[in-house]
Structure formats: structure tokens, C-alpha cells
Scaffold this active site. Sequence first.
Site, PDB file in Angstrom:
ATOM      1  N   THR A  29     -25.595  12.642  16.313  1.00 27.54           N
ATOM      2  CA  THR A  29     -25.822  11.234  16.624  1.00 27.54           C
ATOM      3  C   THR A  29     -24.689  10.669  17.468  1.00 27.54           C
ATOM      4  O   THR A  29     -24.906   9.799  18.296  1.00 27.54           O
ATOM      5  CB  THR A  29     -25.937  10.392  15.324  1.00 27.54           C
ATOM      6  OG1 THR A  29     -24.954  10.848  14.403  1.00 27.54           O
ATOM      7  CG2 THR A  29     -27.308  10.522  14.712  1.00 27.54           C
ATOM      8  N   ASN A  37     -28.204  22.053  10.619  1.00 26.86           N
ATOM      9  CA  ASN A  37     -26.963  21.805   9.882  1.00 26.86           C
ATOM     10  C   ASN A  37     -26.786  20.327   9.544  1.00 26.86           C
ATOM     11  O   ASN A  37     -26.086  19.999   8.590  1.00 26.86           O
ATOM     12  CB  ASN A  37     -25.788  22.310  10.730  1.00 26.86           C
ATOM     13  CG  ASN A  37     -24.464  21.767  10.251  1.00 26.86           C
ATOM     14  OD1 ASN A  37     -23.957  22.193   9.217  1.00 26.86           O
ATOM     15  ND2 ASN A  37     -23.913  20.807  10.977  1.00 26.86           N
ATOM     16  N   TYR A  79     -29.946  14.005  -2.331  1.00 22.64           N
ATOM     17  CA  TYR A  79     -29.335  15.068  -1.517  1.00 22.64           C
ATOM     18  C   TYR A  79     -29.682  16.446  -2.082  1.00 22.64           C
ATOM     19  O   TYR A  79     -30.083  17.360  -1.340  1.00 22.64           O
ATOM     20  CB  TYR A  79     -27.818  14.853  -1.500  1.00 22.64           C
ATOM     21  CG  TYR A  79     -27.054  15.801  -0.616  1.00 22.64           C
ATOM     22  CD1 TYR A  79     -27.062  15.648   0.770  1.00 22.64           C
ATOM     23  CD2 TYR A  79     -26.302  16.832  -1.164  1.00 22.64           C
ATOM     24  CE1 TYR A  79     -26.342  16.508   1.587  1.00 22.64           C
ATOM     25  CE2 TYR A  79     -25.579  17.698  -0.358  1.00 22.64           C
ATOM     26  CZ  TYR A  79     -25.597  17.533   1.020  1.00 22.64           C
ATOM     27  OH  TYR A  79     -24.885  18.383   1.815  1.00 22.64           O
ATOM     28  N   ALA A  80     -29.557  16.601  -3.410  1.00 23.96           N
ATOM     29  CA  ALA A  80     -29.839  17.889  -4.036  1.00 23.96           C
ATOM     30  C   ALA A  80     -31.305  18.268  -3.846  1.00 23.96           C
ATOM     31  O   ALA A  80     -31.625  19.431  -3.554  1.00 23.96           O
ATOM     32  CB  ALA A  80     -29.485  17.837  -5.523  1.00 23.96           C
ATOM     33  N   ALA A  81     -32.194  17.289  -3.986  1.00 24.65           N
ATOM     34  CA  ALA A  81     -33.629  17.565  -3.802  1.00 24.65           C
ATOM     35  C   ALA A  81     -33.895  18.005  -2.369  1.00 24.65           C
ATOM     36  O   ALA A  81     -34.651  18.959  -2.114  1.00 24.65           O
ATOM     37  CB  ALA A  81     -34.456  16.326  -4.141  1.00 24.65           C
ATOM     38  N   SER A  82     -33.249  17.340  -1.409  1.00 20.96           N
ATOM     39  CA  SER A  82     -33.478  17.703  -0.003  1.00 20.96           C
ATOM     40  C   SER A  82     -32.959  19.110   0.281  1.00 20.96           C
ATOM     41  O   SER A  82     -33.581  19.874   1.012  1.00 20.96           O
ATOM     42  CB  SER A  82     -32.809  16.687   0.930  1.00 20.96           C
ATOM     43  OG  SER A  82     -31.397  16.830   0.935  1.00 20.96           O
ATOM     44  N   LYS A  83     -31.835  19.470  -0.326  1.00 16.11           N
ATOM     45  CA  LYS A  83     -31.227  20.775  -0.053  1.00 16.11           C
ATOM     46  C   LYS A  83     -31.989  21.899  -0.747  1.00 16.11           C
ATOM     47  O   LYS A  83     -32.078  23.013  -0.224  1.00 16.11           O
ATOM     48  CB  LYS A  83     -29.759  20.757  -0.469  1.00 16.11           C
ATOM     49  CG  LYS A  83     -28.896  19.821   0.390  1.00 16.11           C
ATOM     50  CD  LYS A  83     -28.894  20.295   1.846  1.00 16.11           C
ATOM     51  CE  LYS A  83     -28.065  19.437   2.770  1.00 16.11           C
ATOM     52  NZ  LYS A  83     -28.086  19.944   4.159  1.00 16.11           N
ATOM     53  N   ILE A 111     -16.383  22.596   1.158  1.00 18.02           N
ATOM     54  CA  ILE A 111     -15.763  23.035   2.400  1.00 18.02           C
ATOM     55  C   ILE A 111     -14.869  21.899   2.895  1.00 18.02           C
ATOM     56  O   ILE A 111     -15.301  20.733   2.903  1.00 18.02           O
ATOM     57  CB  ILE A 111     -16.838  23.364   3.466  1.00 18.02           C
ATOM     58  CG1 ILE A 111     -17.871  24.358   2.926  1.00 18.02           C
ATOM     59  CG2 ILE A 111     -16.184  23.872   4.751  1.00 18.02           C
ATOM     60  CD1 ILE A 111     -17.326  25.692   2.485  1.00 18.02           C
TER      61      ILE A 111
END
Lengths: 245, 76
Positions: free
Chosen positions: A38, A87, A152-156, A185
Site C-alpha cells: 500500500t 505475504n 487474524y488467526a481465523a484468516s491465517k 519474527i
Amino acid sequence: MFDLTGKSALITGASGGIGAEIARVLHGAGATVGLSGTRTDPLEALAGELGDRAHVLPCNLSDMEAVAELPKQAIEAMGSVDILVNNAGITRDNLFMRMSDDEWQSVLDVNLTATMKLCKGVMRGMMKARWGRIVNISSIVGATGNPGQANYAASKAGMVAMSKSLAYEVASRGITVNAVAPGFIATAMTDKLTDDQKSNIMGQIPAGRMGDAHEIAAAVLYLASTEAGYVTGATLHINGGMAML
Amino acid sequence: MSDVAARVKKIVVEHLGVDEDKVTEGASFIDDLGADSLDTVELVMAFEEEFGIEIPDDAAETIQTFGDAVSFIEKA
């Protein structure tokens, strides 16, 4: 080994720490890279650093019309997309009980739906070429869950299951679809953590340190290579032993 | 055979690796010509490129046989 000369790679989120390193490593292996993100300034800076074979392709992944255009722009700039690295990702953390529909939806849109659309957008060319590599950057929390990150966890986790399903469908066409699931990271995102949060996290990592973006990029390079042609539907967990899956 | 039919037949023969005489009007891509579901997607992609047309997904689902493909493209 792992020579990508003549291949074109589209990397989303290339303005971020991990994405930029993935772009550097793929470019270093000889690939032409399409840098998407973006924020144009860091993309231009990265393209300047890489020199030849680097194209800046700004895209806001929450804008589905822009998402549909990105594969076309990448093909126009590079001639093809042989390697797609999804990514880019966003977080909108909140306790589940307080999470708004918008917080849920915006994370699912960017992390999962845009990934699906980009996979679809590059698939025709890969099928015709009988060669393609898709690497979806998931997360450790997609496997373990994380308080405050239901969206976030559901999307990943969704990215992993989508990768596996797509991997089944296109394996016979020489296309592999894999996921990489990083743990903690060291990036600008983790720099924002407090010292207390950091030491708490360190205690959970057998390796006793955060990972380096280069350690993620190296895995992406492997999965993008011709040598990894028999690896598909896999999730490579890179987390210093934090979750041994 | 019409020009369209000949061009469609050429694509089918090349893509599925079948004998030309097996590609008859009523020949089903999947049941008679050994295509899998992904082959049918690729055939539709090839038809789109050969004839410069867009075949929407819901229309693509109705193209089951060689004859279906020819008549759809002739109307397009």
C-alpha cells in the site's frame, strides 16, 4: 541450487519487513520481482536498492477492484507471474467479545479473500505454463490460536486450508501451493511490543530468540524453486520451536 | 463441418490427446473423452482465447459435450 533466473515473482506486502526480505532473496536468486504494497515510498526505495528486474506495483488489498487488477498489472510489467507470494496481512486485534464486525471483516478481506483472488488471478497463466509456485504466508497463530486475534488467526488458518484445497486441484498441472507459518519474527511490527511482552514471548520460544526475516525468506525461496516441485499442500512452520507441528 | 467446429475439435484433440474421430457431436468431455474437471476449465480457457470471447462460469458449466461447445461459441 534454487536458481530462479527467468521466473517472475509477485510479492504482496513487500513494503513490510518480511515481504521486503522475501523480495530481496527471490531477486537475489535471479527472479524478476513485482513489489506490491500500500505504501509506495518503501516500495520505490526497495526497487531502487534491487536495481534491474524490480517493478513497483502499488495495491490496496482491501479494495477488491484493485486486487482484481493486480495480477493483470503484474503480467503487463513482467510478462507472467510464475511465483506468487501472498505475504500481505493486517491485524485488528481485540478481545473476541468486543470484536466488531468491521474488525473481523476487514482482516478476513485482506488476509484471506485478497489471497484467494490473487491466486485465482495468476492461475490461468500458471496452468498454461504447466508450472507455478504459490507460497502463502500464514502464521503460527493460525495453528495455535491467540487471545485477541480471533480474526487474524481465523484468516491465517483459512489460508492454510485454502492452500491445501487448491494444491489438490492444480498439482497435476505442475503448480504447487504451500504455506509458511512464521512464529515471532523481528520486524517493525514486533518492535512495538513492550519489553515485558517481549520477555514473556521469549520464554515460550525454545530457541530463545525471535526469528529473522531472512529465515522466512529462505523458506519461501525453497518452496518457489524448481527443486521443491514435489512439495505441495505443506505448511512449513518456522518458529524456533514455539509450536512443534 | 463449420469453421468453428473444426477449430473447437482441434483444441479438444490437442488438449485431451484423443483421436479426432472420437470427438463427435454428443461426445462428453468427461464421460467419453477422458477429461477431468480441471481439463474442462482449461478447455473453456482455450476456447475463450481462440475465439476472443468471454465464457462466464455459469455458461461454462453447461458446456458438457463437443456439440455444446460448438453451439455456444457459434451463438456468442
